[in-house]
Design a protein around this motif. Structure first.
Motif, PDB file in Angstrom:
ATOM      1  N   ARG A   1       0.819  -1.217   0.000  1.00 12.31           N
ATOM      2  CA  ARG A   1       0.000   0.000   0.000  1.00 12.31           C
ATOM      3  C   ARG A   1       0.850   1.263   0.000  1.00 12.31           C
ATOM      4  NH1 ARG A   1      -5.184  -0.047   1.958  1.00 12.31           N
ATOM      5  NH2 ARG A   1      -5.191   2.097   1.163  1.00 12.31           N
ATOM      6  N   LEU A   2       2.142   1.136   0.312  1.00 11.10           N
ATOM      7  CA  LEU A   2       2.979   2.319   0.515  1.00 11.10           C
ATOM      8  C   LEU A   2       3.110   3.158  -0.749  1.00 11.10           C
ATOM      9  CD1 LEU A   2       4.852   4.065   2.218  1.00 11.10           C
ATOM     10  CD2 LEU A   2       6.718   2.461   1.714  1.00 11.10           C
TER      11      LEU A   2
ATOM     12  N   GLU B   1       7.201  -4.039   9.332  1.00 12.35           N
ATOM     13  CA  GLU B   1       7.907  -3.627   8.115  1.00 12.35           C
ATOM     14  C   GLU B   1       9.232  -2.971   8.455  1.00 12.35           C
ATOM     15  OE1 GLU B   1       3.562  -2.699   6.182  1.00 12.35           O
ATOM     16  OE2 GLU B   1       4.993  -1.055   6.388  1.00 12.35           O
ATOM     17  N   SER B   2      10.207  -3.136   7.580  1.00 17.19           N
ATOM     18  CA  SER B   2      11.511  -2.505   7.736  1.00 17.19           C
ATOM     19  C   SER B   2      11.404  -0.998   7.512  1.00 17.19           C
ATOM     20  CB  SER B   2      12.499  -3.096   6.729  1.00 17.19           C
ATOM     21  OG  SER B   2      13.596  -2.224   6.515  1.00 17.19           O
ATOM     22  N   GLY B   3      11.943  -0.221   8.422  1.00 15.23           N
ATOM     23  CA  GLY B   3      11.928   1.225   8.248  1.00 15.23           C
ATOM     24  C   GLY B   3      12.791   1.685   7.095  1.00 15.23           C
ATOM     25  N   ILE B   4      13.985   1.122   6.956  1.00 14.10           N
ATOM     26  CA  ILE B   4      14.915   1.564   5.914  1.00 14.10           C
ATOM     27  C   ILE B   4      14.434   1.133   4.539  1.00 14.10           C
ATOM     28  CG2 ILE B   4      17.248   1.309   5.021  1.00 14.10           C
ATOM     29  CD1 ILE B   4      17.124   3.140   7.416  1.00 14.10           C
ATOM     30  N   ALA B   5      14.017  -0.113   4.387  1.00 14.60           N
ATOM     31  CA  ALA B   5      13.542  -0.568   3.084  1.00 14.60           C
ATOM     32  C   ALA B   5      12.321   0.230   2.640  1.00 14.60           C
ATOM     33  CB  ALA B   5      13.215  -2.064   3.131  1.00 14.60           C
TER      34      ALA B   5
ATOM     35  N   SER C   1      13.352   3.874   1.711  1.00 19.65           N
ATOM     36  CA  SER C   1      14.043   3.929   0.423  1.00 19.65           C
ATOM     37  C   SER C   1      13.060   3.836  -0.731  1.00 19.65           C
ATOM     38  CB  SER C   1      15.071   2.794   0.341  1.00 19.65           C
ATOM     39  OG  SER C   1      15.801   2.868  -0.860  1.00 19.65           O
ATOM     40  N   ALA C   2      12.080   2.940  -0.617  1.00 18.07           N
ATOM     41  CA  ALA C   2      11.085   2.801  -1.667  1.00 18.07           C
ATOM     42  C   ALA C   2      10.230   4.053  -1.784  1.00 18.07           C
ATOM     43  CB  ALA C   2      10.210   1.583  -1.398  1.00 18.07           C
TER      44      ALA C   2
END
Length: 304
Positions: free
Chosen positions: A16-17, A41-45, A48-49
């Protein structure tokens, strides 16, 4: 003068991001904030997306739990984001939820010591320094980033999350900004500012220290009931008035935002309820409905 943001809650599936980030970018929202909650969910991944999918939107991560992270790895990931997307990433670190840290086998005896050591090492690495340290938890041997971020006009700010008085003083002493959790009232923002100032004074630090605060927000159908359910779920550890939040149209939300900024917040991030029926609509509401009612502050994300 206020920076205004909204939260992409990790209870939403990662796919959904893209739509929500693009909606935020197109609507003119200042910032979209993400969380690295276990085990979602990963904060960094995700950051970045979201940055890659957008053109001008700033993306914050508030916060990365340091027990799960090696300081050198955090620095590498942060530096990569700052080089790929200059002046668009805002990263915060913190203790993490201790029960979750216990589940992962990373809970430490002294979270305060770990956070202090991580902050000192991370800020030094992002400033381009070669770091050797033999702390209780953070141990680095001549580590330097080959691709550090730009330090002009200053190294990227490192924020830290805080709830208790000791951690607030620590963020003033060792971080570039402080993130306050949802439910924080204007009175608690004022008290937090005092504690942060005590930490800064003890470390001889000067200049402005930005404060980010999440604001529980509900709008649209059943807004008051949805907000009440979320605040009730937070318990009674917030004093006689309970946790702070707002339900209603843009005017009511803007009034709550201004109360927080008058108390000392630089950035207010609207946090929708877990059952928000229209996350994209919430982002548009924040950008098009609330934003025009709140004066801007384009420099509030930068530390000293």
């Amino acid at each position: 003068m206020t920076v205004l943001g909204a939260v992409f809650r990790p209870q939403l599936p990662p796919e959904r991001l893209r739509d929500i980030a693009r909606t935020a970018d197109e609507a003119g929202l200042d910032e979209l904030w993400l969380w690295e909650d276990c085990f979602l969910e990963s904060g960094i991944a995700a950051a970045s997306a979201a940055l890659a999918w957008t053109e001008r939107l700033r993306v914050g991560v508030g916060l990365l739990p340091v027990p799960l992270r090696n300081a050198a790895l955090t620095a590498m990931e942060a530096a990569t984001l700052h080089r790929l997307f200059p002046e668009r990433a805002v990263l915060g670190i913190g203790h993490g939820v201790q029960d979750w840290m216990a589940q992962t086998g990373t809970r430490v005896e002294s979270p305060m010591t770990l956070l202090r050591e991580h902050l000192v090492a991370l800020r030094a690495l992002l400033a381009g320094e070669r770091v050797t340290t033999d702390g209780r938890y953070v141990k680095l041997d001549a580590v330097a980033l080959d691709w550090p971020p730009s330090t002009t006009p200053a190294p990227p700010a490192v924020f830290a999350g805080a709830t208790g008085p000791r951690t607030m003083r620590l963020t003033g002493e060792a971080a570039d900004g402080t993130i306050l959790t949802g439910g924080t009232s204007p009175d608690l923002v004022r008290r937090s500012r005092q504690l942060i100032a005590e930490g800064r004074e003890s470390a001889g630090r000067t200049g402005h220290h930005p404060v980010v605060v999440y604001l529980h927000t509900a709008t649209g159908p059943d807004a008051a009931a949805r907000l009440r359910a979320e605040l009730d779920a937070m318990g009674d550890a917030w004093g006689p008035d309970g946790p702070y939040g707002v339900a209603g149209p843009a005017e009511a939300v803007a009034e709550a935002v201004l109360a927080l900024t008058e108390a000392g917040a630089d950035t207010v991030v609207l946090q929708p309820t877990p059952d928000e029926p229209d996350p994209e609509g919430f982002v548009r509401f924040t950008a098009a409905g609330v934003r025009p009612l709140v004066p801007r502050n384009e420099s509030a994300v930068h530390g000293d």
